[in-house]
Scaffold this motif. Sequence first.
Motif, PDB file in Angstrom:
ATOM      1  N   ASN A  94      59.465 104.355  74.220  1.00 30.12           N
ATOM      2  CA  ASN A  94      58.051 104.364  73.847  1.00 30.12           C
ATOM      3  C   ASN A  94      57.264 105.286  74.761  1.00 30.12           C
ATOM      4  O   ASN A  94      57.515 105.328  75.977  1.00 30.12           O
ATOM      5  CB  ASN A  94      57.465 102.954  73.978  1.00 30.12           C
ATOM      6  CG  ASN A  94      58.120 101.959  73.051  1.00 30.12           C
ATOM      7  OD1 ASN A  94      57.897 101.975  71.854  1.00 30.12           O
ATOM      8  ND2 ASN A  94      58.959 101.087  73.609  1.00 30.12           N
TER       9      ASN A  94
ATOM     10  N   THR B 241      53.727 102.953  72.070  1.00 28.59           N
ATOM     11  CA  THR B 241      53.973 103.169  70.655  1.00 28.59           C
ATOM     12  C   THR B 241      54.745 102.025  69.999  1.00 28.59           C
ATOM     13  O   THR B 241      54.990 102.067  68.796  1.00 28.59           O
ATOM     14  CB  THR B 241      54.720 104.495  70.436  1.00 28.59           C
ATOM     15  OG1 THR B 241      55.860 104.554  71.315  1.00 28.59           O
ATOM     16  CG2 THR B 241      53.817 105.670  70.744  1.00 28.59           C
TER      17      THR B 241
ATOM     18  N   ALA C 169      46.462 102.125  58.209  1.00 29.20           N
ATOM     19  CA  ALA C 169      47.286 102.966  59.084  1.00 29.20           C
ATOM     20  C   ALA C 169      46.833 104.424  59.061  1.00 29.20           C
ATOM     21  O   ALA C 169      46.895 105.123  60.084  1.00 29.20           O
ATOM     22  CB  ALA C 169      48.753 102.861  58.670  1.00 29.20           C
TER      23      ALA C 169
ATOM     24  N   ASN D 230      51.428  99.730  61.363  1.00 22.88           N
ATOM     25  CA  ASN D 230      51.996 100.030  60.054  1.00 22.88           C
ATOM     26  C   ASN D 230      52.110  98.795  59.155  1.00 22.88           C
ATOM     27  O   ASN D 230      52.636  98.881  58.037  1.00 22.88           O
ATOM     28  CB  ASN D 230      53.371 100.674  60.213  1.00 22.88           C
ATOM     29  CG  ASN D 230      53.291 102.086  60.768  1.00 22.88           C
ATOM     30  OD1 ASN D 230      52.329 102.806  60.507  1.00 22.88           O
ATOM     31  ND2 ASN D 230      54.285 102.482  61.539  1.00 22.88           N
TER      32      ASN D 230
ATOM     33  N   VAL E  30      53.949 110.607  66.328  1.00 22.86           N
ATOM     34  CA  VAL E  30      54.524 110.142  67.592  1.00 22.86           C
ATOM     35  C   VAL E  30      55.874 110.800  67.832  1.00 22.86           C
ATOM     36  O   VAL E  30      56.183 111.235  68.954  1.00 22.86           O
ATOM     37  CB  VAL E  30      54.655 108.607  67.588  1.00 22.86           C
ATOM     38  CG1 VAL E  30      55.520 108.138  68.763  1.00 22.86           C
ATOM     39  CG2 VAL E  30      53.275 107.960  67.663  1.00 22.86           C
TER      40      VAL E  30
ATOM     41  N   LEU F   2      51.552 108.522  61.060  1.00 17.16           N
ATOM     42  CA  LEU F   2      51.338 108.320  62.493  1.00 17.16           C
ATOM     43  C   LEU F   2      52.665 108.219  63.233  1.00 17.16           C
ATOM     44  O   LEU F   2      52.808 108.735  64.348  1.00 17.16           O
ATOM     45  CB  LEU F   2      50.502 107.059  62.733  1.00 17.16           C
ATOM     46  CG  LEU F   2      50.133 106.770  64.193  1.00 17.16           C
ATOM     47  CD1 LEU F   2      49.341 107.925  64.795  1.00 17.16           C
ATOM     48  CD2 LEU F   2      49.346 105.465  64.299  1.00 17.16           C
ATOM     49  N   THR F   3      53.652 107.579  62.630  1.00 18.38           N
ATOM     50  CA  THR F   3      54.974 107.500  63.238  1.00 18.38           C
ATOM     51  C   THR F   3      55.577 108.891  63.368  1.00 18.38           C
ATOM     52  O   THR F   3      56.212 109.215  64.375  1.00 18.38           O
ATOM     53  CB  THR F   3      55.899 106.595  62.399  1.00 18.38           C
ATOM     54  OG1 THR F   3      55.298 105.300  62.269  1.00 18.38           O
ATOM     55  CG2 THR F   3      57.257 106.438  63.058  1.00 18.38           C
TER      56      THR F   3
ATOM     57  N   LEU G 263      53.097 100.532  66.952  1.00 13.67           N
ATOM     58  CA  LEU G 263      53.216 101.074  65.592  1.00 13.67           C
ATOM     59  C   LEU G 263      53.663 100.010  64.596  1.00 13.67           C
ATOM     60  O   LEU G 263      53.306 100.069  63.414  1.00 13.67           O
ATOM     61  CB  LEU G 263      54.212 102.239  65.584  1.00 13.67           C
ATOM     62  CG  LEU G 263      53.722 103.549  66.202  1.00 13.67           C
ATOM     63  CD1 LEU G 263      54.872 104.535  66.331  1.00 13.67           C
ATOM     64  CD2 LEU G 263      52.595 104.148  65.378  1.00 13.67           C
TER      65      LEU G 263
ATOM     66  N   PHE H 179      45.296 104.893  71.058  1.00 14.48           N
ATOM     67  CA  PHE H 179      45.105 104.812  69.617  1.00 14.48           C
ATOM     68  C   PHE H 179      43.601 104.759  69.355  1.00 14.48           C
ATOM     69  O   PHE H 179      42.860 104.091  70.081  1.00 14.48           O
ATOM     70  CB  PHE H 179      45.777 103.558  69.056  1.00 14.48           C
ATOM     71  CG  PHE H 179      47.282 103.601  69.114  1.00 14.48           C
ATOM     72  CD1 PHE H 179      47.999 104.255  68.127  1.00 14.48           C
ATOM     73  CD2 PHE H 179      47.975 102.989  70.145  1.00 14.48           C
ATOM     74  CE1 PHE H 179      49.397 104.302  68.170  1.00 14.48           C
ATOM     75  CE2 PHE H 179      49.360 103.026  70.207  1.00 14.48           C
ATOM     76  CZ  PHE H 179      50.072 103.688  69.223  1.00 14.48           C
TER      77      PHE H 179
END
Length: 441
Positions: A163, A289, A305, A296, A387, A383-384, A292, A168
Amino acid sequence: MVTTAQWRRLGRRSLFVAAATASALVLAACSGGGAPAGEGADPQKLEYLVNAENGNIPPVLESMASGVCEAENEALPLEINSIPQADLDGQIQLLVGQDALPAMFAAGGTPAEGAKLWNAGKLVDFDESLEELGVLDQIEPGAISTIKALYGGAFSFLPFQYNIEGIFYNKQMFADHGFEEPKTWDELLEVAEALKADGVLPFTASGEQGWPITRLLSGYIFRSLGPDALRKVADGEAKLTDPEYVEAAAAIADLGAKGYLNENIASLDYDGAQNEFLEGNAAMFYMGTWALTAINDPEGNKIGADNVGFMPFPAVDGGAGDIGQYPSNVGLPSTFGSATYGPKVQSWVKCITENFGEMSLVEQNTISGFKVPDEVWAEQPQLTQDVHERISGSTESVLWFEALFNAKAGQDSSKNVSLLVTGQMSPEEFMGLLQTDLDAG
């Protein structure tokens, strides 16, 4: 009179004391780093000792054993054994003393203990082994950097979780006020002041846990003083009471003094702080992270999201740090014992390295330090994917505030940081308390 429960506790304590003593003798008799690849003898099974609280890694390995790693499992069957995380350090010490480490095991809670195992030659050198197996390029460089920073400079553990951390933020709130991502601390404060003036809470954080606030403190320290700032404290080359470190604490204390944090921050727990952000009550949320999973989740995330952005901790004007140096962690990583690192175990390691990242992402919605094919990332939420791009582009990472602290300093840090941001403890007092703990060893 000593009760049965007390006898059990005493017996357990004696066991761990004996284990620690035996471990110390074994480690003292050894020297050097990890063992060269291929010198171990295969065990009868691939035993994996893992903390019972870990609900992500074992299911993926079991799925691999019946799927992509079926051949490896037939040659060397996987057997997973769990133990409470609080007991893991003691159990590993006991097994070291008996020269009975399993083929695969999770790290204990203290990175320094993992470094001792490496120095005693008990662990595999993954720089060498994965290179020989032809899969070293399947590990994210940032994950390797994090492991080396935690475990005495050695790539001695594998990143089953990975991570990075940052801020955010609610994209709609930013857009409504005409803000873009702030690149510097001063710009971040300007955003926070404008949001507050318009009745919007700038930041949410948990003071009950404490560490979500100290993450802000270490972020400022790394940006202002450079990525080795807390390593210097651990090595005795600097002190938390030095003016530049106290200045960092003062910068975080100002967030509370200016009303940029929750009014009830001292009693706000992790879930409460996260919900403040996901329900649209706060504009920003500093976190790793791993969040997430919640972001999500369409049921829990009321702002959507697509409305969540992610940015690195901003730069400090004139600072020695780089905005691309993300704080990162590898959860509780796992490793392989050198004494049992034979050809069959190595085949398992190769299969894991090539497949774990994708299966963990797809089956557990968890990001690891193993690389994942681009086409699999393309199927993930935006967003994933963002990252992932940041992780792939990062070659240097930093740790977190308490990563190199002793247990007492870590406890006092989390316990008292809410007092720092509520004005009940001065920056000098807060940093002085922690330095006293560090000096005591």
